[in-house]
Design an enzyme around this catalytic site. Sequence first.
Site, PDB file in Angstrom:
ATOM      1  N   LYS A   1       0.851  -1.201   0.000  1.00 46.77           N
ATOM      2  CA  LYS A   1       0.000   0.000   0.000  1.00 46.77           C
ATOM      3  C   LYS A   1       0.883   1.245   0.000  1.00 46.77           C
ATOM      4  CE  LYS A   1      -1.922   2.762   2.997  1.00 46.77           C
ATOM      5  NZ  LYS A   1      -1.898   3.994   2.182  1.00 46.77           N
TER       6      LYS A   1
ATOM      7  N   GLU B   1      10.387   1.681  10.020  1.00 41.94           N
ATOM      8  CA  GLU B   1      11.433   2.650   9.636  1.00 41.94           C
ATOM      9  C   GLU B   1      10.778   4.021   9.742  1.00 41.94           C
ATOM     10  OE1 GLU B   1      14.442   1.782   9.043  1.00 41.94           O
ATOM     11  OE2 GLU B   1      14.246  -0.354   8.660  1.00 41.94           O
TER      12      GLU B   1
ATOM     13  N   CYS C   1      14.095  10.967   5.472  1.00 41.14           N
ATOM     14  CA  CYS C   1      14.147  10.605   6.888  1.00 41.14           C
ATOM     15  C   CYS C   1      15.570  10.681   7.432  1.00 41.14           C
ATOM     16  CB  CYS C   1      13.612   9.206   7.069  1.00 41.14           C
ATOM     17  SG  CYS C   1      14.445   8.044   5.986  1.00 41.14           S
TER      18      CYS C   1
ATOM     19  N   GLU D   1      10.671  16.870  13.598  1.00 33.43           N
ATOM     20  CA  GLU D   1      11.061  16.681  12.204  1.00 33.43           C
ATOM     21  C   GLU D   1      10.286  17.683  11.340  1.00 33.43           C
ATOM     22  OE1 GLU D   1       9.698  12.953  10.549  1.00 33.43           O
ATOM     23  OE2 GLU D   1      11.647  12.620   9.631  1.00 33.43           O
TER      24      GLU D   1
HETATM   25  P1  NAD Z   1       2.816   8.843   7.164  1.00 37.70           P
HETATM   26  O1  NAD Z   1       3.294   8.157   8.389  1.00 37.70           O
HETATM   27  O2  NAD Z   1       1.811   9.902   7.284  1.00 37.70           O
HETATM   28  O3  NAD Z   1       2.176   7.763   6.150  1.00 37.70           O
HETATM   29  C1  NAD Z   1       2.917   6.648   5.719  1.00 37.70           C
HETATM   30  C2  NAD Z   1       1.973   5.586   5.210  1.00 37.70           C
HETATM   31  O4  NAD Z   1       1.164   5.101   6.287  1.00 37.70           O
HETATM   32  C3  NAD Z   1       1.006   6.049   4.133  1.00 37.70           C
HETATM   33  O5  NAD Z   1       0.903   5.031   3.153  1.00 37.70           O
HETATM   34  C4  NAD Z   1      -0.296   6.228   4.901  1.00 37.70           C
HETATM   35  O6  NAD Z   1      -1.442   6.109   4.095  1.00 37.70           O
HETATM   36  C5  NAD Z   1      -0.198   5.090   5.895  1.00 37.70           C
HETATM   37  N1  NAD Z   1      -1.025   5.231   7.105  1.00 37.70           N
HETATM   38  C6  NAD Z   1      -1.507   6.372   7.664  1.00 37.70           C
HETATM   39  N2  NAD Z   1      -2.176   6.073   8.808  1.00 37.70           N
HETATM   40  C7  NAD Z   1      -2.103   4.728   8.975  1.00 37.70           C
HETATM   41  C8  NAD Z   1      -2.572   3.826   9.973  1.00 37.70           C
HETATM   42  N3  NAD Z   1      -3.266   4.241  11.035  1.00 37.70           N
HETATM   43  N4  NAD Z   1      -2.284   2.521   9.846  1.00 37.70           N
HETATM   44  C9  NAD Z   1      -1.554   2.079   8.794  1.00 37.70           C
HETATM   45  N5  NAD Z   1      -1.093   2.877   7.810  1.00 37.70           N
HETATM   46  C10 NAD Z   1      -1.369   4.189   7.901  1.00 37.70           C
HETATM   47  O7  NAD Z   1       4.156   9.339   6.436  1.00 37.70           O
HETATM   48  P2  NAD Z   1       4.325  10.281   5.173  1.00 37.70           P
HETATM   49  O8  NAD Z   1       3.807  11.623   5.517  1.00 37.70           O
HETATM   50  O9  NAD Z   1       3.844   9.589   3.945  1.00 37.70           O
HETATM   51  O10 NAD Z   1       5.935  10.312   5.083  1.00 37.70           O
HETATM   52  C11 NAD Z   1       6.724  11.141   5.887  1.00 37.70           C
HETATM   53  C12 NAD Z   1       7.285  10.404   7.091  1.00 37.70           C
HETATM   54  O11 NAD Z   1       7.940   9.204   6.722  1.00 37.70           O
HETATM   55  C13 NAD Z   1       8.339  11.224   7.815  1.00 37.70           C
HETATM   56  O12 NAD Z   1       8.112  11.206   9.199  1.00 37.70           O
HETATM   57  C14 NAD Z   1       9.648  10.514   7.484  1.00 37.70           C
HETATM   58  O13 NAD Z   1      10.662  10.687   8.393  1.00 37.70           O
HETATM   59  C15 NAD Z   1       9.216   9.101   7.374  1.00 37.70           C
HETATM   60  N6  NAD Z   1      10.172   8.322   6.556  1.00 37.70           N
HETATM   61  C16 NAD Z   1      10.998   7.412   7.160  1.00 37.70           C
HETATM   62  C17 NAD Z   1      11.927   6.695   6.432  1.00 37.70           C
HETATM   63  C18 NAD Z   1      12.853   5.677   7.085  1.00 37.70           C
HETATM   64  O14 NAD Z   1      13.337   4.788   6.406  1.00 37.70           O
HETATM   65  N7  NAD Z   1      13.149   5.776   8.354  1.00 37.70           N
HETATM   66  C19 NAD Z   1      11.992   6.867   5.057  1.00 37.70           C
HETATM   67  C20 NAD Z   1      11.157   7.781   4.455  1.00 37.70           C
HETATM   68  C21 NAD Z   1      10.224   8.491   5.227  1.00 37.70           C
END
Ligand code: NAD
Length: 492
Positions: free
Chosen positions: A185, A259, A293, A392
Amino acid sequence: MSSIRRYPDLYLGGKWVAPLRSDTLEAINPATEEVIGVVPEAGEDDVRRAIAAARVAFDEGPWPRSSPRERAAVLRRMAEIMRRRQDEIVALDIAEVGRARLLAESIFVEIPLEHWEDMADRVLPSYEFEQAIPPQVNDFGVGQGVVLREPYGVASIITPYNAPFFLALFKLAPALAAGCTTILKPSPNTPLSAFLLAEIAEEAGLPAGVLNVVTGSPEVGALLTSHPAVDLVSFTGSDAVGRLIMGQASPTLKKVVLELGGKSANIVCEDADLDKVIPSVLMAITVTCGQGCANLTRTLVHESLHDELVARLKIALDQVTMGDPADPAVTMGPLISAAQRRRVEDLIRVGVDEGAQIVHGGGRPAHLDKGFFLEPTVFVDVDNTMAIAQREFFGPVNVVIPFRTDDEAVRLANQSDYGLAGGVWSGDPVRAYRIGARLRTGMVSLNGGSPGLTPHAPFGGYKSSGIGREWGKWGLEEFLQHKAMLWPMATG
Ligand code: NAD
C-alpha cells in the site's frame, strides 16, 4: 510526462480486478499542480480481498515452497524489466515526488535497482536457508539437527510519499526473496509506482497473489495492520503512524518492522574541512526538498567555525535553482503538497516565536506561482531543546547549533527522541570514528561516507526512529522465521 496514467483496477491475486467502490485518487505533480495519474481508492472490502489473495498464495501457492534459486530467477526477471523501463521509472519519480532529475536518476531509482539485483544475484543464492546444528552430547545421548529459515508469512508493506519506488523495492526485495506473500500500500500522494511494479511482477511471472497492490486511507492501513490473516507489517513513515501501527498490530501479535523519522545531527569539529562540509549541509536541506528521513537536519558546529559555516552555507544556498524538476537545471523541487508546506511553515513560525533567527529563506519563492515550493531555510540562535531542534520538519530547513567540546557535541546529538542517522566531520579520522561510535543512531557517516547507500550495511534506526533493519541480509532476515529441528544420533 504530459499524459495522465490511468489505472482503473487494483492488482489482486495476480489479476487486474475492478474495485468494489468507485472512488478514485488523483496523483498530483507537486511542481505543476497538474493531475498525472488516477488510481482506484480501495475500500476495506478491497483490502480484505487483497489479504485473502496473499493468504491463499502463502498457504497453498508455489512461492513459499519454491527454492531460493527459483525465487532468485523471478527477481532477476523483474530486475531486467525494471532496467528496460528505467527511464520511465525515473520520469515517474520526478513527476510524482517532485524530485530533481539528478537525484531521481542516481539515487532514488539506480540504488534500489542495484539492491534488488544484489538480492537476486548475491544475497539470495548465498544465504543459508538450512543451517546445520553441530552434534550435541548430553545425558540423554548424542543429537544433531538443522535450523530452517522459513518465510514469515503474509506481509503488509506500507510506504510513505517521499520515495515510493525506492522504499517499495527495499521492502519487496527481501520479502519476496524470503518467500513471503505481500500486500503493498503506497501513500495516497504517490500511488503510481506501486501499479507500475504490479505490471512488472505480472510480466515477470511472479505467481498469483504474491504481490497485491491496494491504495487508500489510514482506515485501509489500519486494516492491513490489524487483520488476523496478516503475519508481519513492514512500515516506513512517520513515528506517529508507527506508534499507531504497533497498537493496531498488537491484538494479533504481528511482527512489526518500522522505519520512522529522524532529526539527525551532523557534527562539524574545529579541524573539519568546510569545503567538504558545506555540500553535505546543502544536500541535507535540498535533497527531495528536505523530505528525507535520514537527512542530517541538525548541524552541530564547533563554535570557532560557526560564523564561517553559516556565511558559506548562505552563499551555497543562493546557488540553488528551484523549479519544476522536469528541467534538468533545477536542483531543488517542491514539497509534496499544500498541506505539507503548511506543516513546515507552521513549524518555522514556532521557531521564530521560540526566539531562533532565520538567516536564509523562510518563505515561498516569489518567482514560482505554481507548485508547493518553499525556500531553503536556515535557523541560528537555536537551543537544542527548542521544537525546531527536536521535531522533524520534513522540509528544506536546517538548524545550526554551536558546541565547545566533543563531549558536548555527543550530548547534543543524542539529546533527541530519534536515532536514525548522523554525521561527523574531523581532520582526524580516529577522532571522527570515536565520536561516531558514541552516537545512539543506526547509521553514521564519517567525513562524508554514505552508510545508507550500500546493500552491505543495514539501514534502520534507534529509539523513535524505528524497530528492525532493512537492506542486504539484514533486510532478508526480518522476513524469515527460524525453526529448530533436532534428532537423536544415539541415545544414552
Ligand atoms: P505517514 O506516516 O503519514 O504515512 C505513511 C503511510 O502510512 C502512508 O501510506 C499512509 O497512508 C499510511 N497510514 C496512515 N495512517 C495509517 C494507519 N493508522 N495505519 C496504517 N497505515 C497508515 O508518512 P508520510 O507523511 O507519507 O511520510 C513522511 C514520514 O515518513 C516522515 O516522518 C519521514 O521521516 C518518514 N520516513 C521514514 C523513512 C525511514 O526509512 N526511516 C523513510 C522515508 C520516510
